[in-house]
Design a protein around this motif. Structure first.
Motif, PDB file in Angstrom:
ATOM      1  N   PHE A   1      -7.038 135.726  38.158  1.00 31.60           N
ATOM      2  CA  PHE A   1      -7.703 134.210  38.414  1.00 31.60           C
ATOM      3  C   PHE A   1      -9.336 134.076  37.101  1.00 31.60           C
ATOM      4  N   VAL A   2      -9.524 132.889  36.521  1.00 28.10           N
ATOM      5  CA  VAL A   2     -10.759 132.257  35.792  1.00 28.10           C
ATOM      6  C   VAL A   2     -11.501 132.197  36.875  1.00 28.10           C
ATOM      7  N   PRO A   3     -12.521 132.843  36.723  1.00 30.35           N
ATOM      8  CA  PRO A   3     -13.901 132.057  37.897  1.00 30.35           C
ATOM      9  C   PRO A   3     -14.111 130.955  37.502  1.00 30.35           C
ATOM     10  N   PHE A   4     -14.701 130.607  38.928  1.00 33.76           N
ATOM     11  CA  PHE A   4     -15.297 129.561  39.049  1.00 33.76           C
ATOM     12  C   PHE A   4     -16.009 129.460  37.854  1.00 33.76           C
ATOM     13  N   ALA A   5     -17.087 129.872  37.521  1.00 28.49           N
ATOM     14  CA  ALA A   5     -18.433 129.432  36.515  1.00 28.49           C
ATOM     15  C   ALA A   5     -17.996 130.470  35.071  1.00 28.49           C
ATOM     16  N   ALA A   6     -16.569 130.378  34.714  1.00 29.40           N
ATOM     17  CA  ALA A   6     -16.173 130.999  34.012  1.00 29.40           C
ATOM     18  C   ALA A   6     -17.068 130.776  32.176  1.00 29.40           C
ATOM     19  N   ARG A   7     -17.659 131.580  32.109  1.00 26.58           N
ATOM     20  CA  ARG A   7     -18.848 131.242  30.519  1.00 26.58           C
ATOM     21  C   ARG A   7     -17.934 131.582  28.921  1.00 26.58           C
ATOM     22  N   TRP A   8     -16.649 132.001  29.385  1.00 26.31           N
ATOM     23  CA  TRP A   8     -15.814 132.278  28.058  1.00 26.31           C
ATOM     24  C   TRP A   8     -14.573 131.151  27.881  1.00 26.31           C
ATOM     25  N   PRO A   9     -13.675 131.188  26.935  1.00 26.30           N
ATOM     26  CA  PRO A   9     -13.151 129.841  26.902  1.00 26.30           C
ATOM     27  C   PRO A   9     -11.784 130.111  27.580  1.00 26.30           C
ATOM     28  N   TYR A  10     -11.076 131.034  27.492  1.00 23.49           N
ATOM     29  CA  TYR A  10      -9.951 131.891  28.641  1.00 23.49           C
ATOM     30  C   TYR A  10     -10.814 133.182  28.350  1.00 23.49           C
ATOM     31  N   GLU A  11     -11.084 133.318  29.859  1.00 21.27           N
ATOM     32  CA  GLU A  11     -11.762 134.503  30.781  1.00 21.27           C
ATOM     33  C   GLU A  11     -10.957 135.230  31.925  1.00 21.27           C
ATOM     34  N   VAL A  12     -10.373 136.026  32.652  1.00 21.17           N
ATOM     35  CA  VAL A  12      -9.414 136.387  34.066  1.00 21.17           C
ATOM     36  C   VAL A  12     -10.319 137.340  34.387  1.00 21.17           C
ATOM     37  N   HIS A  13     -10.882 137.352  36.028  1.00 23.91           N
ATOM     38  CA  HIS A  13     -11.021 138.672  36.584  1.00 23.91           C
ATOM     39  C   HIS A  13      -9.701 138.921  37.088  1.00 23.91           C
ATOM     40  N   LEU A  14      -9.063 140.088  36.776  1.00 26.11           N
ATOM     41  CA  LEU A  14      -8.233 140.959  38.130  1.00 26.11           C
ATOM     42  C   LEU A  14      -8.903 142.247  38.847  1.00 26.11           C
ATOM     43  N   TYR A  15      -8.627 141.521  40.360  1.00 27.11           N
ATOM     44  CA  TYR A  15      -9.211 142.118  41.169  1.00 27.11           C
ATOM     45  C   TYR A  15      -7.902 143.054  41.922  1.00 27.11           C
ATOM     46  N   PRO A  16      -7.938 144.090  42.597  1.00 26.89           N
ATOM     47  CA  PRO A  16      -7.362 144.746  44.067  1.00 26.89           C
ATOM     48  C   PRO A  16      -8.007 143.979  44.733  1.00 26.89           C
ATOM     49  N   ASN A  17      -6.432 143.822  45.775  1.00 24.73           N
ATOM     50  CA  ASN A  17      -6.347 142.895  46.623  1.00 24.73           C
ATOM     51  C   ASN A  17      -7.200 143.582  48.515  1.00 24.73           C
ATOM     52  N   ARG A  18      -7.365 145.070  48.035  1.00 23.76           N
ATOM     53  CA  ARG A  18      -8.028 145.599  49.215  1.00 23.76           C
ATOM     54  C   ARG A  18      -9.402 146.069  47.793  1.00 23.76           C
ATOM     55  N   ARG A  19     -10.857 145.755  48.477  1.00 24.84           N
ATOM     56  CA  ARG A  19     -11.885 146.231  48.024  1.00 24.84           C
ATOM     57  C   ARG A  19     -12.733 147.529  47.825  1.00 24.84           C
ATOM     58  N   THR A  20     -12.546 148.170  46.916  1.00 24.63           N
ATOM     59  CA  THR A  20     -12.956 149.477  46.458  1.00 24.63           C
ATOM     60  C   THR A  20     -14.574 149.923  45.862  1.00 24.63           C
ATOM     61  N   ALA A  21     -15.313 150.903  45.515  1.00 21.49           N
ATOM     62  CA  ALA A  21     -16.153 150.904  45.249  1.00 21.49           C
ATOM     63  C   ALA A  21     -15.793 151.242  43.105  1.00 21.49           C
ATOM     64  N   ASP A  22     -15.094 151.783  42.874  1.00 17.71           N
ATOM     65  CA  ASP A  22     -14.524 151.780  41.392  1.00 17.71           C
ATOM     66  C   ASP A  22     -13.160 152.473  41.170  1.00 17.71           C
ATOM     67  N   LEU A  23     -12.627 153.604  40.630  1.00 17.60           N
ATOM     68  CA  LEU A  23     -11.810 153.438  40.324  1.00 17.60           C
ATOM     69  C   LEU A  23     -11.681 154.755  41.143  1.00 17.60           C
ATOM     70  N   THR A  24     -11.865 155.199  40.872  1.00 18.85           N
ATOM     71  CA  THR A  24     -11.879 156.650  41.914  1.00 18.85           C
ATOM     72  C   THR A  24     -11.512 156.195  42.637  1.00 18.85           C
ATOM     73  N   THR A  25     -11.603 155.301  44.054  1.00 18.04           N
ATOM     74  CA  THR A  25     -11.411 154.970  45.104  1.00 18.04           C
ATOM     75  C   THR A  25      -9.819 154.025  45.270  1.00 18.04           C
ATOM     76  N   LEU A  26      -9.930 153.956  43.564  1.00 23.84           N
ATOM     77  CA  LEU A  26      -8.089 152.971  44.372  1.00 23.84           C
ATOM     78  C   LEU A  26      -7.103 153.264  44.744  1.00 23.84           C
ATOM     79  N   ASP A  27      -6.404 152.923  45.852  1.00 28.22           N
ATOM     80  CA  ASP A  27      -5.208 153.023  46.212  1.00 28.22           C
ATOM     81  C   ASP A  27      -3.755 153.670  45.389  1.00 28.22           C
ATOM     82  N   ASP A  28      -3.183 154.574  46.159  1.00 25.20           N
ATOM     83  CA  ASP A  28      -2.523 154.545  45.226  1.00 25.20           C
ATOM     84  C   ASP A  28      -0.925 153.731  45.097  1.00 25.20           C
TER      85      ASP A  28
END
Length: 360
Positions: free
Chosen positions: A246-273
């Motif tokens: 999604f484009v963040p509510f207060a985007a700072r850049w002309p085209y800015e997208v944030h990509l989130y895993p739907n299950r919150r996790t701390a970092d890449l090492t704890t991302l689920d399969d």
């Protein structure tokens, strides 16, 4: 994933990542002196921000001809940072690092005034996504993109295991307008001995939200964005089973997208399969949308935000992708307000940017 660890001629580490067992025994034949750096970290007394001074980087390689690219495989007498004649994904210690453990021996403390200075210790690595000089990340297939994700994950785990490392930052700069000095498709990984200023601010905001509401800020933001999917004014670009962009509510850049895993996790090492398996398709789709924004592929920065150490539960892993280009022939410059006082001004409404990206 198969991992091969070796050394370059000056003692720097080189790691090959392959989809399966692959012989990697080519030696670095260059006559290099042992690597050494002399960085220092100075604390801004007014903001508390850490600023790295790395004067030795002035002599780093700058826009070499394609036939002298240091990230291409070595062939014949043309020797590069990659001794092998081919590779899939390769990671090595930067020859001109902003942060390196060898800096500890080169810093002289400055005692005058209300100042703090420490050695610029840490680690800077280069991640080569492919041996094809003419490619970009968007040109990779899903299997290669997954191998890059596995390399990012492996490096995050190893670097975070060092008690001196506070934050691991994986990122890619693409395009001359961003300031890239090597055209070969690659990214970087910084292992910081401090928590970076923007991350520290995000920690404070997330902690305040938790104290005020009892909820996680990143969970609330993701839920709010996903709830609007399908509406004309939605900022969601794509919503998959395990990821949301999604484009963040207060985007700072002309085209800015944030990509989130739907299950919150701390970092890449704890991302689920499941999220790992789906990531290549979703991320490549986003990059290809950015490539279609303008007649020429958009310059961009892709940045992984991960929880620093010591571990905190308020932050969440996510990737930030943005371009400095606001039209086909205009850049978004960091001018007086942005550079002078950190107050961003955006010429494109986030809802408009999201609709444009959805329609591509």
């Amino acid at each position: 994933m198969h991992k091969t660890v070796t050394k370059l001629a000056d003692g720097r580490e080189l790691i090959y990542y392959d989809a399966g067992p692959t012989p990697r025994d080519a030696a670095d034949r260059r006559p290099l002196e042992p690597a050494a750096s002399a960085s220092e970290i100075r604390t801004d007394p007014f903001t508390g921000d850490a600023v790295t001074i790395a004067a030795h980087r002035q002599s780093r390689t700058y826009h070499p001809p394609a036939d002298q690219c240091p990230l291409c495989p070595s062939t014949g007498d043309r020797l590069s940072e990659i001794p092998d004649a081919d590779y899939q994904v390769a990671v090595f210690e930067n020859r001109f690092p902003s942060l390196a453990d060898s800096s500890a021996a080169h810093v002289t403390a400055l005692a005058d005034g209300p100042y703090a200075l420490t050695p610029g210790t840490g680690r800077c690595e280069v991640v080569c996504f492919t041996s094809d000089h003419r490619a970009s990340f968007a040109d990779l297939d899903e299997a290669r993109a997954r191998l890059v994700l596995d390399a990012w994950t492996d490096r995050t785990g190893e670097l975070h295991a060092d008690p001196a490392v506070r934050q691991v930052y994986c990122f890619e700069n693409r395009g001359a307008d961003i300031g890239v000095t090597l055209g070969h498709p690659h990214g970087q990984i910084y292992a910081f001995p401090f928590t970076t200023p923007r991350t520290a601010l995000a920690l404070d905001r997330a902690a305040a939200h938790l104290a005020a509401t009892g909820r996680n800020l990143y969970d609330d933001v993701l839920a709010a964005e996903r709830a609007t999917a399908g509406r004309p004014d939605s900022r969601v670009v794509t919503a998959a089973e395990h990821w949301t962009a999604f484009v963040p509510f207060a985007a700072r850049w002309p085209y800015e997208v944030h990509l989130y895993p739907n299950r919150r996790t701390a970092d890449l090492t704890t991302l689920d399969d499941d999220a790992r398996a789906e990531f290549p398709r979703v991320y490549l789709d986003l990059l290809r949308r950015f490539d279609r924004l303008f007649p020429a592929p958009a310059p961009y920065i892709a940045a992984w935000h991960q929880t620093p150490r010591p571990a905190r539960t308020e932050l969440a892993l996510h990737l930030e992708l943005f371009t400095l280009r606001r039209t086909a022939d205009k850049l978004k410059y960091l001018a007086g307000t942005e550079s002078g006082v950190g107050a961003f001004m955006n010429d494109i409404r986030p809802e408009t940017a999201a609709r444009t990206l959805r329609e591509l």
